[in-house]
Write an enzyme that holds these catalytic residues in place. Structure first.
Site, mmCIF file in Angstrom:
data_model
loop_
_atom_site.group_PDB
_atom_site.id
_atom_site.type_symbol
_atom_site.label_atom_id
_atom_site.label_comp_id
_atom_site.label_asym_id
_atom_site.label_seq_id
_atom_site.Cartn_x
_atom_site.Cartn_y
_atom_site.Cartn_z
ATOM 1 N NE ARG A 16 -4.303 -1.311 0.218
ATOM 2 C CZ ARG A 16 -4.442 -2.173 -0.901
ATOM 3 N NH1 ARG A 16 -3.584 -2.583 -1.635
ATOM 4 N NH2 ARG A 16 -5.729 -2.898 -0.602
ATOM 5 C CD GLU A 30 -3.319 3.441 -5.323
ATOM 6 O OE1 GLU A 30 -4.082 2.610 -5.341
ATOM 7 O OE2 GLU A 30 -2.072 2.719 -4.886
ATOM 8 C CG HIS A 49 -3.482 -0.419 -6.836
ATOM 9 N ND1 HIS A 49 -3.876 0.106 -5.814
ATOM 10 C CD2 HIS A 49 -3.868 -1.909 -6.602
ATOM 11 C CE1 HIS A 49 -3.933 -1.104 -4.818
ATOM 12 N NE2 HIS A 49 -3.923 -1.947 -5.366
HETATM 13 N N1 LIG Z 1 -0.538 -3.961 -5.432
HETATM 14 C C1 LIG Z 1 -1.778 -4.816 -5.457
HETATM 15 O O1 LIG Z 1 -2.728 -4.677 -6.427
HETATM 16 C C2 LIG Z 1 -2.089 -5.601 -4.029
HETATM 17 C C3 LIG Z 1 -2.616 -6.793 -4.140
HETATM 18 C C4 LIG Z 1 -3.000 -7.632 -3.168
HETATM 19 C C5 LIG Z 1 -2.829 -7.113 -1.868
HETATM 20 N N2 LIG Z 1 -1.986 -6.015 -1.685
HETATM 21 C C6 LIG Z 1 -1.527 -5.403 -0.370
HETATM 22 O O2 LIG Z 1 -0.680 -6.416 0.264
HETATM 23 C C7 LIG Z 1 -1.012 -6.693 1.492
HETATM 24 C C8 LIG Z 1 -0.385 -7.860 2.049
HETATM 25 O O3 LIG Z 1 -1.240 -8.836 1.585
HETATM 26 P P1 LIG Z 1 -1.077 -10.446 2.320
HETATM 27 O O4 LIG Z 1 -2.073 -11.122 1.633
HETATM 28 O O5 LIG Z 1 0.373 -10.821 1.899
HETATM 29 O O6 LIG Z 1 -1.344 -10.072 3.772
HETATM 30 P P2 LIG Z 1 -0.727 -11.063 4.963
HETATM 31 O O7 LIG Z 1 -1.860 -10.714 6.163
HETATM 32 O O8 LIG Z 1 -0.860 -12.544 4.450
HETATM 33 O O9 LIG Z 1 0.722 -10.612 5.405
HETATM 34 C C9 LIG Z 1 0.955 -9.348 6.011
HETATM 35 C C10 LIG Z 1 2.608 -9.322 6.400
HETATM 36 O O10 LIG Z 1 2.976 -7.922 6.751
HETATM 37 C C11 LIG Z 1 3.305 -8.084 7.981
HETATM 38 N N3 LIG Z 1 3.178 -6.906 8.803
HETATM 39 C C12 LIG Z 1 1.921 -6.371 9.350
HETATM 40 N N4 LIG Z 1 2.159 -5.286 10.017
HETATM 41 C C13 LIG Z 1 3.415 -5.321 10.123
HETATM 42 C C14 LIG Z 1 4.198 -4.358 10.767
HETATM 43 N N5 LIG Z 1 3.916 -3.355 11.428
HETATM 44 N N6 LIG Z 1 5.752 -4.540 10.730
HETATM 45 C C15 LIG Z 1 6.159 -5.617 10.182
HETATM 46 N N7 LIG Z 1 5.248 -6.287 9.396
HETATM 47 C C16 LIG Z 1 4.116 -6.408 9.533
HETATM 48 C C17 LIG Z 1 2.808 -9.438 8.784
HETATM 49 O O11 LIG Z 1 3.570 -9.974 9.686
HETATM 50 C C18 LIG Z 1 2.810 -10.650 7.488
HETATM 51 O O12 LIG Z 1 4.052 -11.024 7.162
HETATM 52 C C19 LIG Z 1 -2.650 -6.465 1.674
HETATM 53 O O13 LIG Z 1 -3.031 -6.227 2.984
HETATM 54 C C20 LIG Z 1 -2.680 -5.346 0.619
HETATM 55 O O14 LIG Z 1 -2.743 -3.948 1.074
HETATM 56 C C21 LIG Z 1 -1.667 -5.152 -2.620
HETATM 57 O O1 LIG Z 2 -5.956 -5.658 -1.806
HETATM 58 C C1 LIG Z 2 -6.152 -6.080 -2.905
HETATM 59 O O2 LIG Z 2 -6.710 -7.191 -2.962
HETATM 60 C C2 LIG Z 2 -5.526 -5.130 -3.953
HETATM 61 O O3 LIG Z 2 -5.044 -4.041 -3.589
HETATM 62 C C3 LIG Z 2 -6.620 -4.949 -5.068
HETATM 63 O O4 LIG Z 2 -7.574 -4.099 -4.616
#
Ligand SMILES: NC(=O)c1ccc[n+]([C@@H]2O[C@H](COP(=O)([O-])OP(=O)(O)OC[C@H]3O[C@@H](n4cnc5c(N)ncnc54)[C@H](O)[C@@H]3O)[C@@H](O)[C@H]2O)c1
Ligand SMILES: O=C(O)[C@H](O)CO
Length: 330
Positions: free
Chosen positions: A246, A275, A294
């Site tokens: 994010r 965004e 994104h």
């Molecule tokens: N660019 C995109 O289109 C896209 C797509 C999907 C997800 N995302 C983002 O990616 C994020 C992660 O997704 P995920 O499914 O891997 O989540 P997840 O919950 O499986 O993993 C999150 C990770 O972040 C770590 N974390 C959280 N807070 C922390 C902190 N304060 N300090 C250190 N580490 C910390 C957790 O320990 C874990 O390892 C989503 O929440 C979303 O915001 C972006």
């Molecule tokens: O969090 C997610 O799934 C991606 O950022 C798409 O919005």
């Protein structure tokens, strides 16, 4: 067909694929209204007043909106990230929040890897050279890239997607992986293929050793602005920074300062604090930045899988069952 009394009012606030919309319409009374489109805002507001379920993504669901939705029992987000929902207000009102973990991991990891390769090998810049007719002599040192294979990857966030990125790096590119997360991951249990290849590492150590730092963090109170001047200052000279999590986890002024006045080699960004990226953002045209709009999960297959899971979550919740993917606050 369920009885008329089982039919609930559902508000779809972002387009759903026709087959998933049809699944909802077969069972419930559905209004489709996107509040980002001015002409649909009145219909959205009217539907909020009676909706028991909502499904959509990336719209700020804040206290004021919830106050206009007195019947709401469940929100099904077509996303894994849930930072656009006022979580304490949802909890206070007893509203269930569902999301789409897991089905997008490999696609987002592909996108992050594409960004990592593009930033390291300067693919966009060099492709533009060809496209614009500026390839008039052999490429010299001034346009050389930076090897990816064998380099050390530092992952900030090692959840579902972070681990999918680590697999690509460690198994495909021979990269040692260091990671920083809230707690160490039991690799034997969760990712045996990464045993001996990925190491839970204190942040300062990770930043000092990683050639490429990838942020794959959710946005929360604990991560907002976490990647600041001190983080960029502690990175190895010549490091590359990629953000696939994010935008607001990064202090963008500090990132720009590190690119312009520090030793950061390049940045690859799929997400931004605001965004779509504002026209006047220096990140939009910065020569060291590869910026994407994104698109982490934006493939036909994965966006459909997300919509399907989100629709199932909503149908299950409205039927009084436990949905497959409820967002649990850690
Ligand atoms: N660019 C995109 O289109 C896209 C797509 C999907 C997800 N995302 C983002 O990616 C994020 C992660 O997704 P995920 O499914 O891997 O989540 P997840 O919950 O499986 O993993 C999150 C990770 O972040 C770590 N974390 C959280 N807070 C922390 C902190 N304060 N300090 C250190 N580490 C910390 C957790 O320990 C874990 O390892 C989503 O929440 C979303 O915001 C972006
Ligand atoms: O969090 C997610 O799934 C991606 O950022 C798409 O919005």
């Amino acid at each position: 067909m369920n009885s008329p009394t089982d039919r609930k009012k559902v508000l779809v606030f972002r387009e759903l694929p026709p087959d998933q919309l049809a699944r909802l319409q077969a069972v419930h009374e559905v209004t489709v209204a996107n509040p980002r489109l001015p002409e649909q805002l009145p219909a959205f507001q009217a539907a909020l007043a009676t909706a028991e379920g909502m499904i959509g993504s990336s719209y700020p669901v804040n206290e004021a909106l919830l106050a206009s939705a007195p019947q709401l029992k469940v929100i099904s987000s077509v996303s894994v990230g849930v930072d656009n929902y006022a979580l304490p207000a949802l909890a206070a009102r007893g509203i269930l929040l569902c999301h789409t973990p897991g089905v997008l991991d490999e696609t987002v990891a592909d996108t992050v890897f594409a960004l990592l390769m593009a930033s390291s090998r300067r693919l966009v810049e060099l492709s533009n050279l060809v496209r614009e007719g500026r390839w008039t002599r052999n490429i010299g040192e001034d346009l050389f890239g930076f090897d990816v294979h064998g380099k050390t990857l530092g992952l900030l966030g090692f959840g579902r997607i972070g681990q999918a990125i680590a697999r690509r790096a460690a198994l495909g590119f021979g990269m040692p992986v260091l990671y920083h997360a809230r707690r160490p991951v039991d690799l034997a249990l969760q990712a045996p293929e990464l045993q001996g290849r990925a190491l839970h590492t204190p942040m300062a150590d990770l930043l000092a050793r990683a050639d490429i730092v990838v942020a794959m963090l959710p946005l929360s109170d604990s991560t907002r602005g976490m990647i600041d001047a001190s983080v960029f200052g502690a990175m190895k000279p010549g490091a590359i920074f990629i953000n696939g999590g994010r935008g607001a986890t990064v202090q963008e002024d500090a990132l720009l300062h590190a690119l312009d006045h520090g030793t950061l080699r390049a940045a690859g960004l799929d997400v931004f604090a605001t965004e779509p990226l504002p026209m006047d953002s220096p990140l939009r045209t910065h020569p060291k930045v590869t910026a994407l709009p994104h698109i982490g999960s934006a493939t036909f297959e994965t966006r459909h899988a997300m919509a399907e899971l989100a629709t199932s979550n909503l149908l299950q919740a409205l039927a009084g069952e436990r949905p497959a993917a409820v967002f649990e606050q850690a």
